[in-house]
Design a protein around this motif. Structure first.
Motif, PDB file in Angstrom:
ATOM      1  N   SER A 258     -23.354   7.657 -30.214  1.00 20.37           N
ATOM      2  CA  SER A 258     -22.864   7.085 -29.057  1.00 20.37           C
ATOM      3  C   SER A 258     -24.145   6.773 -28.156  1.00 20.37           C
TER       4      SER A 258
ATOM      5  N   PHE B 234     -23.644   6.665 -24.915  1.00 20.23           N
ATOM      6  CA  PHE B 234     -23.233   7.117 -23.481  1.00 20.23           C
ATOM      7  C   PHE B 234     -24.629   7.605 -22.781  1.00 20.23           C
TER       8      PHE B 234
ATOM      9  N   SER C 118     -18.179   1.874 -27.862  1.00 22.09           N
ATOM     10  CA  SER C 118     -18.317   3.334 -27.688  1.00 22.09           C
ATOM     11  C   SER C 118     -18.423   4.122 -28.802  1.00 22.09           C
ATOM     12  N   GLY C 119     -18.967   5.573 -28.573  1.00 20.47           N
ATOM     13  CA  GLY C 119     -18.828   6.390 -29.942  1.00 20.47           C
ATOM     14  C   GLY C 119     -17.784   6.593 -30.604  1.00 20.47           C
ATOM     15  N   THR C 120     -16.459   6.706 -29.443  1.00 19.74           N
ATOM     16  CA  THR C 120     -15.385   6.884 -29.889  1.00 19.74           C
ATOM     17  C   THR C 120     -14.881   5.726 -30.855  1.00 19.74           C
TER      18      THR C 120
ATOM     19  N   ALA D 106     -13.294  13.644 -28.466  1.00 16.92           N
ATOM     20  CA  ALA D 106     -13.236  12.455 -29.132  1.00 16.92           C
ATOM     21  C   ALA D 106     -13.229  12.480 -30.509  1.00 16.92           C
ATOM     22  N   THR D 107     -13.937  13.534 -31.140  1.00 16.28           N
ATOM     23  CA  THR D 107     -13.944  13.688 -32.460  1.00 16.28           C
ATOM     24  C   THR D 107     -12.532  13.946 -33.290  1.00 16.28           C
TER      25      THR D 107
ATOM     26  N   ALA E 171     -23.218  11.637 -32.747  1.00 14.73           N
ATOM     27  CA  ALA E 171     -23.001  11.270 -31.292  1.00 14.73           C
ATOM     28  C   ALA E 171     -24.169  11.857 -30.458  1.00 14.73           C
ATOM     29  N   GLN E 172     -24.224  13.155 -31.011  1.00 12.30           N
ATOM     30  CA  GLN E 172     -25.324  13.997 -30.149  1.00 12.30           C
ATOM     31  C   GLN E 172     -26.842  14.079 -31.074  1.00 12.30           C
TER      32      GLN E 172
ATOM     33  N   VAL F  75     -19.589  17.425 -37.241  1.00  9.51           N
ATOM     34  CA  VAL F  75     -20.178  17.070 -36.024  1.00  9.51           C
ATOM     35  C   VAL F  75     -21.628  17.578 -35.888  1.00  9.51           C
TER      36      VAL F  75
ATOM     37  N   THR G 278     -16.027  20.967 -30.288  1.00 10.13           N
ATOM     38  CA  THR G 278     -16.754  19.722 -30.210  1.00 10.13           C
ATOM     39  C   THR G 278     -16.113  18.934 -28.945  1.00 10.13           C
TER      40      THR G 278
ATOM     41  N   GLY H  37     -21.403   2.600 -25.174  1.00 10.05           N
ATOM     42  CA  GLY H  37     -21.788   1.750 -26.455  1.00 10.05           C
ATOM     43  C   GLY H  37     -21.808   2.845 -27.524  1.00 10.05           C
TER      44      GLY H  37
ATOM     45  N   LYS I  29     -26.380  10.820 -23.493  1.00  3.58           N
ATOM     46  CA  LYS I  29     -26.813  11.110 -24.903  1.00  3.58           C
ATOM     47  C   LYS I  29     -28.280  10.889 -25.187  1.00  3.58           C
TER      48      LYS I  29
ATOM     49  N   TYR J 255     -18.274  23.164 -24.660  1.00  6.68           N
ATOM     50  CA  TYR J 255     -17.162  22.874 -24.072  1.00  6.68           C
ATOM     51  C   TYR J 255     -16.395  23.945 -23.457  1.00  6.68           C
TER      52      TYR J 255
END
Ligand SMILES: *Cc1c(COP(=O)(O)O)cnc(C)c1O
Length: 365
Positions: free
Chosen positions: A179, A181, A57-59, A86-87, A157-158, A129, A83, A192, A184, A307
């Motif tokens: 990531s 996900f 995963s990205g995490t 997870a960051t 991730a983005q 980020v 963000t 992943g 994404k 968010y």
């Protein structure tokens, strides 16, 4: 209309994807096989990094990168509170303490002006980020990192595939992650992620850590974990990867169609000169978010909020002792941000429908 038209994407690549997945099923090789290896090679070449290490995963990619960079208890890691959780969570899970730094009002990205005042003698690095797919100001962050001997970990991730200063995301720091996900820009059919670096010893370390710290069969040199990308996900990503560059172009076209047709007074993320973002989200600032989302929802237009609560105000991070008012820009943006339906497979008609709804909303405002 879907917020992200993943069904349309699957329809477009269905035959290729199904064939690659069937290949995995016939081989009955699911973990650390040929497809994962090929994916690492192809994506390393795409990004322009020497090494790519696929993970679960990205995490995990963030945690394993921090561990690879030698982060340990007592260390401080600077990042933004605006963000995905997870960051900051990854810094905690790697044993460190996240120290927040506010973002810029117009780019929503880390404010280089405010980094130095957050540095102490325990600071080890900065997780930068690229929110919504727009790479942050690495030129300025790099100068600060160099001056204070800090590492830069790029949370891409983005922003996978975005460009800034002639580099592709996430190759702008000492290590970078993305990531896969499903939502994404380059998503698989589950979880992943991937780690990127030019440093051979970092690559070897990350590769060992994702597989129980193993350096050769049943020789466990480090305390590792189980974080491998499986072959079915790699199969999906090999196909989507072939179309990815074209999708990035479509994302840019669709984003600029939104930007050109936004009613006056609606603000979107400022994209700095020379930056090519991937638009993981197309997000805007509105004053009355609830009213806005309800207005669109009545017209069957879905919205999302990325968010609503900045990380320093999340209960799980309460132990750090931050309070409201400490990161005013992040707090303000969190109150006003809203994401519009967006994806490379969004139809022109759907996008026009969103734009026309935005105009009738403004008419009422
Ligand atoms: C999605 C995301 C992550 C985590 O990725 P997962 O694959 O969901 O673990 C980390 N950082 C940012 C900015 C993200 O958007």
């Amino acid at each position: 209309m879907d917020f992200i038209n993943l069904k349309g994407q699957y329809q477009a690549y269905r035959e290729e994807i199904d064939r690659e997945i069937r290949d995995v099923l016939s081989s009955q090789r699911f973990i650390l096989g040929e497809k994962g290896k090929r994916l690492e090679e192809e994506l390393a070449a795409f990004v322009g990094s020497r090494y790519a290490i696929s993970v679960a995963s990205g995490t995990d990619a963030l945690i394993l990168s921090l561990r690879t960079l030698g982060v340990s208890p007592g260390d401080e890691i600077i990042t933004t509170p605006f963000t995905f959780i997870a960051t900051a969570e990854s810094a905690v899970l790697a044993g460190a303490t996240p120290v927040f730094c506010d973002v810029e009002e117009d780019t929503f990205l880390i404010d280089p002006e405010k980094i130095e005042e957050r540095i102490t003698d325990r600071t080890r690095g900065i997780i930068v980020v690229d929110l919504f797919g727009c790479p942050a100001d690495y030129e300025r962050v790099r100068a600060i990192a160099k001056k204070h001997d800090l590492f830069i970990l790029q949370d891409g991730a983005q922003s996978f595939g975005a460009m800034r200063g002639g580099r592709k995301s996430p190759s702008m720091g000492d290590m970078g992650i993305t990531s896969f996900f499903p939502a994404k820009p380059l998503g698989c059919f589950g979880d992943g992620g991937m780690i990127f670096t030019d440093c051979e010893s970092h690559a070897r370390m990350a590769e060992a850590l994702r597989n129980h710290g193993q350096t050769s069969r049943y020789v466990h040199t480090y305390m590792g974990q189980n974080s491998r990308l499986d072959e079915i996900q790699a199969a999906v990503l090999l196909v989507k990867g072939r179309h990815f560059e074209e999708e990035i172009t479509t994302r840019q076209e669709k984003a600029s169609f939104y930007s050109k047709n936004l009613p006056e007074g609606i603000i979107c993320q400022r994209v700095p000169e020379g930056v090519v973002p991937t638009y993981a989200q197309y997000s805007i600032l509105v004053n009355d978010r609830e009213g806005f989302s309800n207005f669109l929802s009545k017209r069957n237009i879905p919205t999302a909020v990325h968010y609503p609560v900045p990380i320093h105000l999340q209960k799980s991070f309460g132990y750090l002792g931050y309070g409201p008012g400490e990161f005013p820009v992040s707090e303000q943006i969190s109150n006003r941000i809203v994401s519009l339906p967006f994806s490379p497979f969004m139809s022109v008609e759907d996008q026009e429908r969103v734009i026309s709804a935005l105009h009738s909303y403004r008419g009422k405002d």
